[in-house]
Design a protein around this motif. Sequence first.
Motif, PDB file in Angstrom:
ATOM      1  N   THR A   1      62.774  37.046  41.745  1.00 16.32           N
ATOM      2  CA  THR A   1      61.569  37.615  42.757  1.00 16.32           C
ATOM      3  C   THR A   1      61.135  39.148  42.777  1.00 16.32           C
ATOM      4  O   THR A   1      62.154  39.520  43.534  1.00 16.32           O
ATOM      5  N   ILE A   2      60.177  39.679  42.364  1.00 21.42           N
ATOM      6  CA  ILE A   2      59.327  40.698  42.349  1.00 21.42           C
ATOM      7  C   ILE A   2      57.941  40.510  43.629  1.00 21.42           C
ATOM      8  O   ILE A   2      57.433  40.030  43.164  1.00 21.42           O
ATOM      9  N   SER A   3      58.276  41.325  44.662  1.00 21.48           N
ATOM     10  CA  SER A   3      57.304  40.782  45.714  1.00 21.48           C
ATOM     11  C   SER A   3      56.137  42.260  45.544  1.00 21.48           C
ATOM     12  O   SER A   3      56.676  43.518  45.727  1.00 21.48           O
ATOM     13  N   VAL A   4      55.209  42.037  45.320  1.00 17.91           N
ATOM     14  CA  VAL A   4      54.292  43.878  45.988  1.00 17.91           C
ATOM     15  C   VAL A   4      53.055  43.050  46.498  1.00 17.91           C
ATOM     16  O   VAL A   4      52.025  41.932  46.259  1.00 17.91           O
ATOM     17  N   GLN A   5      52.189  43.576  47.343  1.00 16.00           N
ATOM     18  CA  GLN A   5      50.870  43.808  48.045  1.00 16.00           C
ATOM     19  C   GLN A   5      50.444  44.442  47.792  1.00 16.00           C
ATOM     20  O   GLN A   5      50.281  45.565  46.782  1.00 16.00           O
ATOM     21  N   GLY A   6      48.668  44.381  47.928  1.00 14.81           N
ATOM     22  CA  GLY A   6      48.063  44.636  47.059  1.00 14.81           C
ATOM     23  C   GLY A   6      46.514  44.027  47.871  1.00 14.81           C
ATOM     24  O   GLY A   6      46.827  43.293  49.054  1.00 14.81           O
ATOM     25  N   HIS A   7      45.171  44.225  47.675  1.00 16.24           N
ATOM     26  CA  HIS A   7      44.232  43.982  48.158  1.00 16.24           C
ATOM     27  C   HIS A   7      43.376  43.944  47.124  1.00 16.24           C
ATOM     28  O   HIS A   7      42.908  45.130  45.765  1.00 16.24           O
ATOM     29  N   SER A   8      42.095  42.961  47.127  1.00 16.48           N
ATOM     30  CA  SER A   8      40.825  42.860  45.885  1.00 16.48           C
ATOM     31  C   SER A   8      40.154  43.017  46.580  1.00 16.48           C
ATOM     32  O   SER A   8      39.735  42.882  47.724  1.00 16.48           O
ATOM     33  N   LYS A   9      39.211  43.809  45.959  1.00 13.00           N
ATOM     34  CA  LYS A   9      37.310  44.179  46.389  1.00 13.00           C
ATOM     35  C   LYS A   9      36.911  43.177  45.724  1.00 13.00           C
ATOM     36  O   LYS A   9      36.696  42.965  44.502  1.00 13.00           O
ATOM     37  N   LEU A  10      36.246  42.361  46.135  1.00  9.28           N
ATOM     38  CA  LEU A  10      35.211  40.983  45.309  1.00  9.28           C
ATOM     39  C   LEU A  10      33.513  41.239  46.006  1.00  9.28           C
ATOM     40  O   LEU A  10      33.051  41.511  46.735  1.00  9.28           O
ATOM     41  N   ILE A  11      32.704  41.714  44.546  1.00  2.95           N
ATOM     42  CA  ILE A  11      31.721  41.542  44.499  1.00  2.95           C
ATOM     43  C   ILE A  11      31.048  40.061  43.908  1.00  2.95           C
ATOM     44  O   ILE A  11      31.222  40.097  42.798  1.00  2.95           O
ATOM     45  N   PHE A  12      30.070  39.774  44.821  1.00  5.67           N
ATOM     46  CA  PHE A  12      29.670  38.026  44.248  1.00  5.67           C
ATOM     47  C   PHE A  12      27.983  38.503  43.833  1.00  5.67           C
ATOM     48  O   PHE A  12      27.104  38.735  44.558  1.00  5.67           O
ATOM     49  N   LYS A  13      27.723  37.316  43.150  1.00  6.20           N
ATOM     50  CA  LYS A  13      25.880  37.316  43.078  1.00  6.20           C
ATOM     51  C   LYS A  13      25.867  35.968  42.237  1.00  6.20           C
ATOM     52  O   LYS A  13      26.747  35.668  41.379  1.00  6.20           O
ATOM     53  N   ASP A  14      25.153  34.692  43.338  1.00  9.16           N
ATOM     54  CA  ASP A  14      24.710  33.894  42.918  1.00  9.16           C
ATOM     55  C   ASP A  14      26.049  32.882  42.730  1.00  9.16           C
ATOM     56  O   ASP A  14      26.879  31.848  41.867  1.00  9.16           O
ATOM     57  N   ASP A  15      26.875  33.175  43.989  1.00  6.72           N
ATOM     58  CA  ASP A  15      28.347  32.383  44.311  1.00  6.72           C
ATOM     59  C   ASP A  15      29.282  32.649  44.195  1.00  6.72           C
ATOM     60  O   ASP A  15      30.256  31.427  43.573  1.00  6.72           O
ATOM     61  N   ARG A  16      29.327  33.110  42.347  1.00  2.00           N
ATOM     62  CA  ARG A  16      30.110  34.077  41.327  1.00  2.00           C
ATOM     63  C   ARG A  16      30.079  35.249  41.579  1.00  2.00           C
ATOM     64  O   ARG A  16      29.751  35.879  41.225  1.00  2.00           O
ATOM     65  N   ILE A  17      31.627  35.458  41.551  1.00  2.00           N
ATOM     66  CA  ILE A  17      32.165  36.481  41.136  1.00  2.00           C
ATOM     67  C   ILE A  17      31.653  37.946  40.262  1.00  2.00           C
ATOM     68  O   ILE A  17      32.171  37.503  38.801  1.00  2.00           O
TER      69      ILE A  17
END
Length: 142
Positions: free
Chosen positions: A94-110
């Motif tokens: 098992t490999i573990s990687v940290q990261g992050h995501s930026k999400l932009i929503f429109k009408d409750d969906r990404i």
Amino acid sequence: MDNVLPVDKFVDIYQKLDNSNLELLSEIYSDDIQFIDPMHEINGIEKLREYFANLYSNVKHCQFDITDSFSVNDTAFIYWTMHYAHPKLSSGKTISVQGHSKLIFKDDRILKHRDYFNVGELLYKHIPLLGSVINYINKRAG
């Protein structure tokens, strides 16, 4: 728009996502989703489903632990650790990687999803021979 509910739905789906339930992606992503990470740019829900199908068919397991999230207006930021095992990387461990995501929503969906993570930690340093070279360079630079 209150993004708490869409962010919670995103987190819930990502924590149970696997090759058998990729239809769940349509519950959180717009049909014209733009997904970008350091190695890919994918446009459209069908292409995104194909990407995830390929991802899950090549790994022994893949799990996301969400460590933090916050949202402002129609934008959310998710911090995570991905744990995965690929039979050809790191002897299948098992490999573990940290990261992050930026999400932009429109009408409750990404509408836009952009991931940020270190590709070396994800992939390159776990490839036989190449990993040894990268580790050597890291030691010399540090």
